[in-house]
Design an enzyme around this catalytic site. Structure first.
Site, mmCIF file in Angstrom:
data_model
loop_
_atom_site.group_PDB
_atom_site.id
_atom_site.type_symbol
_atom_site.label_atom_id
_atom_site.label_comp_id
_atom_site.label_asym_id
_atom_site.label_seq_id
_atom_site.Cartn_x
_atom_site.Cartn_y
_atom_site.Cartn_z
ATOM 1 N N GLY A 65 51.367 8.590 109.536
ATOM 2 C CA GLY A 65 51.243 7.141 109.450
ATOM 3 C C GLY A 65 51.178 6.417 110.778
ATOM 4 C CB SER A 66 50.185 7.286 114.237
ATOM 5 O OG SER A 66 48.887 7.806 114.116
ATOM 6 C CG ASN A 67 45.324 5.297 112.204
ATOM 7 O OD1 ASN A 67 44.772 4.622 113.067
ATOM 8 N ND2 ASN A 67 45.140 6.602 112.093
ATOM 9 C CG LEU B 93 44.845 14.014 104.614
ATOM 10 C CD1 LEU B 93 45.685 15.156 105.159
ATOM 11 C CD2 LEU B 93 43.533 13.906 105.395
ATOM 12 C CG ASN C 19 38.401 6.640 105.522
ATOM 13 O OD1 ASN C 19 39.618 6.875 105.560
ATOM 14 N ND2 ASN C 19 37.497 7.572 105.763
ATOM 15 C CG HIS D 75 35.629 10.308 109.933
ATOM 16 N ND1 HIS D 75 36.007 11.229 108.994
ATOM 17 C CD2 HIS D 75 34.840 10.972 110.818
ATOM 18 C CE1 HIS D 75 35.466 12.397 109.282
ATOM 19 N NE2 HIS D 75 34.751 12.272 110.385
ATOM 20 C CG ASP E 130 33.691 10.850 105.976
ATOM 21 O OD1 ASP E 130 34.615 10.053 105.783
ATOM 22 O OD2 ASP E 130 33.876 12.061 106.191
ATOM 23 C CD GLU F 286 42.116 8.177 114.268
ATOM 24 O OE1 GLU F 286 42.799 7.871 113.274
ATOM 25 O OE2 GLU F 286 41.876 9.356 114.568
HETATM 26 C C1 GRF Z 1 43.849 10.271 111.758
HETATM 27 O O1 GRF Z 1 43.198 11.044 112.722
HETATM 28 C C2 GRF Z 1 42.845 9.738 110.771
HETATM 29 O O2 GRF Z 1 41.622 9.423 111.335
HETATM 30 C C3 GRF Z 1 42.689 10.921 109.878
HETATM 31 O O3 GRF Z 1 43.986 11.441 109.725
HETATM 32 C C4 GRF Z 1 44.770 11.105 110.874
HETATM 33 C C5 GRF Z 1 45.939 10.354 110.343
HETATM 34 O O4 GRF Z 1 46.862 10.002 111.265
HETATM 35 N N1 GRF Z 1 41.979 10.588 108.667
HETATM 36 P P1 GRF Z 1 48.084 9.045 110.887
HETATM 37 O O5 GRF Z 1 48.711 9.545 109.565
HETATM 38 O O6 GRF Z 1 47.596 7.647 110.773
HETATM 39 O O7 GRF Z 1 49.040 9.260 112.030
#
Ligand code: GRF
Length: 205
Positions: A12-14, A90, A107, A109, A150, A179
């Site tokens: 969940g870093s995003n 995923l 999304n 990618h 995608d 990202e």
């Molecule tokens: C990221 O590289 C995203 O692009 C991919 O999975 C990774 C997820 O990272 N689909 P996080 O869970 O947001 O840290």
């Protein structure tokens, strides 16, 4: 205030990047709910830290992808979300999600789409393929989700250089930083509405 639903499967870093950009005022929105298809992932911990409601909806509890997706849609409706962000989610979802939120599902990618996308292109597979291809640049793409994996209209991209010494791990780490920068920017553009979709192009209106 626009309400975002974030779908996660891992660290969940995003999600954190979105939380941070809301907290620092860069993004004017609220994360209404975080939905994970897995128990115990760190993304759920992050939600808890910031008092964001979360739910686990496991694909294992549903006979079909359509049923699994319908359960997610009903949760997103319950939390009245305006925009759905897949952030390291995923599982493949059924088109009922897109039908419920047309042009409202984003999304991220970890490559420069339309290259290095599609079936099987996730996680380290992407970075391995980029390095094996000899490409000198990679990056990240935020796109609108359409039924085909995608290939939806591209909202934002950012690039990194592929160094001679890069491994899939070092490249992944560099791409992840990009990202975190572009996901909040893309969300902001979509929520503010200053764009129009022209085929696969998302153009500033
Ligand atoms: C990221 O590289 C995203 O692009 C991919 O999975 C990774 C997820 O990272 N689909 P996080 O869970 O947001 O840290």
């Amino acid at each position: 205030m626009k309400r975002i639903g974030v779908l996660v499967s891992g660290g969940g870093s995003n999600l954190q990047a979105l939380i941070d950009s809301i907290r620092n005022g860069e993004l004017s929105a609220e994360i209404a709910v975080v939905i994970s298809n897995k128990e115990g992932v760190y993304a759920l911990e992050r939600a808890k830290q910031y008092d964001i409601p979360s739910r686990v909806i496991s694909h294992k509890d549903y006979a079909t992808v359509a049923d699994f997706t319908a359960a997610i849609v009903s949760c997103l409706k319950e939390f009245d979300v305006d925009l759905v962000c897949l952030a390291g989610f995923l599982r493949i979802l059924d088109r009922v999600l897109i039908d419920a939120y047309p042009n409202r599902v984003l999304n991220i990618h970890p490559a420069l789409l339309p290259a290095f996308g599609g079936k099987g292109m996730y996680g380290h597979h992407v970075h391995e393929a980029v390095i094996a291809s000899g490409a000198k640049y990679s990056g990240a793409t935020v796109h609108l989700v359409t039924p085909e994996t995608d290939v939806g209209p591209i909202v934002c991209q950012g690039i990194v250089e592929v160094a001679d010494e890069d491994t899939p791990e070092t490249l992944a780490a560099k791409v992840l930083q990009v990202e975190h920068r572009i996901y909040p920017q893309a969300v902001r553009l979509i929520l503010e509405g200053g764009y129009r979709i022209d085929g696969l192009r998302v153009r500033r209106a």
